[in-house]
Scaffold this motif. Sequence first.
Motif, mmCIF file in Angstrom:
data_model
loop_
_atom_site.group_PDB
_atom_site.id
_atom_site.type_symbol
_atom_site.label_atom_id
_atom_site.label_comp_id
_atom_site.label_asym_id
_atom_site.label_seq_id
_atom_site.Cartn_x
_atom_site.Cartn_y
_atom_site.Cartn_z
ATOM 1 N N SER A 86 0.821 -1.222 0.000
ATOM 2 C CA SER A 86 0.000 0.000 0.000
ATOM 3 C C SER A 86 0.850 1.265 0.000
ATOM 4 O O SER A 86 2.009 1.261 0.438
ATOM 5 C CB SER A 86 -0.935 0.013 1.211
ATOM 6 N N LEU A 87 0.235 2.323 -0.485
ATOM 7 C CA LEU A 87 0.836 3.657 -0.526
ATOM 8 C C LEU A 87 -0.167 4.658 0.016
ATOM 9 O O LEU A 87 -1.350 4.612 -0.335
ATOM 10 C CB LEU A 87 1.199 4.039 -1.968
ATOM 11 N N ARG A 88 0.308 5.572 0.858
ATOM 12 C CA ARG A 88 -0.520 6.687 1.291
ATOM 13 C C ARG A 88 0.309 7.965 1.216
ATOM 14 O O ARG A 88 1.436 8.014 1.727
ATOM 15 C CB ARG A 88 -1.050 6.497 2.711
ATOM 16 N N ILE A 89 -0.261 8.990 0.583
ATOM 17 C CA ILE A 89 0.382 10.300 0.483
ATOM 18 C C ILE A 89 -0.547 11.345 1.082
ATOM 19 O O ILE A 89 -1.725 11.416 0.713
ATOM 20 C CB ILE A 89 0.692 10.674 -0.977
ATOM 21 N N ASP A 90 -0.017 12.143 1.992
ATOM 22 C CA ASP A 90 -0.733 13.303 2.527
ATOM 23 C C ASP A 90 0.121 14.534 2.270
ATOM 24 O O ASP A 90 1.254 14.632 2.766
ATOM 25 C CB ASP A 90 -0.979 13.140 4.031
ATOM 26 N N THR A 91 -0.421 15.472 1.519
ATOM 27 C CA THR A 91 0.331 16.662 1.121
ATOM 28 C C THR A 91 -0.442 17.926 1.473
ATOM 29 O O THR A 91 -1.652 17.997 1.281
ATOM 30 C CB THR A 91 0.612 16.655 -0.396
#
Length: 366
Positions: free
Chosen positions: A205-210
């Motif tokens: 899995s990948l999670r990005i918070d920007t």
Amino acid sequence: MSELRDISVNHLPSPTWNWLRVNEAYVKVPSEAVKGNEIIEAGNDIKRNELLDQDKFSSLESGLGKEFIQLAESFGIEKESFKIGDDTKVNEPVRIDIDYSGNDFSFNCYEVEVGENSECTFIVNHIVGENADIDQAACDMRFIIGKKSVVKLVQIHSFKDDMKFYNNVSSECAEDARFEVIHLELGAAGMFEGLCCNLLGDRSSLRIDTAYLGKNEDVVDFNYVARHRGKETKSNIYCNGVLKNNAQKVFRGTIDFIKGCAGAVGDEKEDVLLIDEDVVNKTVPLILCAEEDVEGTHGATIGKLSDEVLFYFMARGINEENAYKLMIDGRIAEVASKIEDEKTKDYIFGSLLKKEDEVSEEDEDE
């Protein structure tokens, strides 16, 4: 000053109409670079500067694109490597402070190999010295993440108003591996952010918070790509930003379901607050699908503060200018609060956000 070289970065994986001008970004980058000054804090559980498999790292797909990687390789700058073995939980984050105090184009490259069933956090802070005369810099980070391992990456970018920065992140996840990324983009004349994650193993899995702030004449340019290859893989791409003055932003968010990734799920959302009339906002959510048994969703919320929200603030003695300041700080704080390291959060809330507020007040006084 070295000769400038024209390259294109942040290529949209599946091009759309050229007249929209979102397929890529064109930049001028110096053809020579020096290694940026860095301070690295890493615990004894992490082996540094070991010889890693360069074939694996060089094959990772770049977020910024092939032309950037080719240029970076031509610099011949020494890479910093980190190796975490199997069954290793690194309790203290690896801290990397890169100080841009000179006037040459600075470039830093980091390679990270994580074994199976391990966990680690990397916090990278980019600092511009008070007397620095630098106008461009770049960073390249590459991760190979083993089975059942978790890697968290926090990158904080806060630059001079006349500086351009190029940030590349490449990663590959094995079975049940997880890659979590937090990006804080708090100002630069040009911010070019490229990230590509290859979800190779099943259930990875990948999670990005920007969070980002574009002001003055800033150009903010994103290219996030999640390649779903393994079964039941998952990606979440969340971007929260504010544009003011004459800032321009392009956000490319791609979820690519490759044939064979049955059961994969991808979700991407962007929320943009437009403060001034002259900002330019372009949002390109893209879902590519070569597999039937998948679920992909995307959405974008773009607009100004509603009259109801402004009335709510004013009814409590907060004028429109301060209401917008609170909303800007709130969006950045929402993402920053996800950082688990208290030292880093103290730095963001105690120094960076305070600094941004002081700069905004000075601009209003002028």
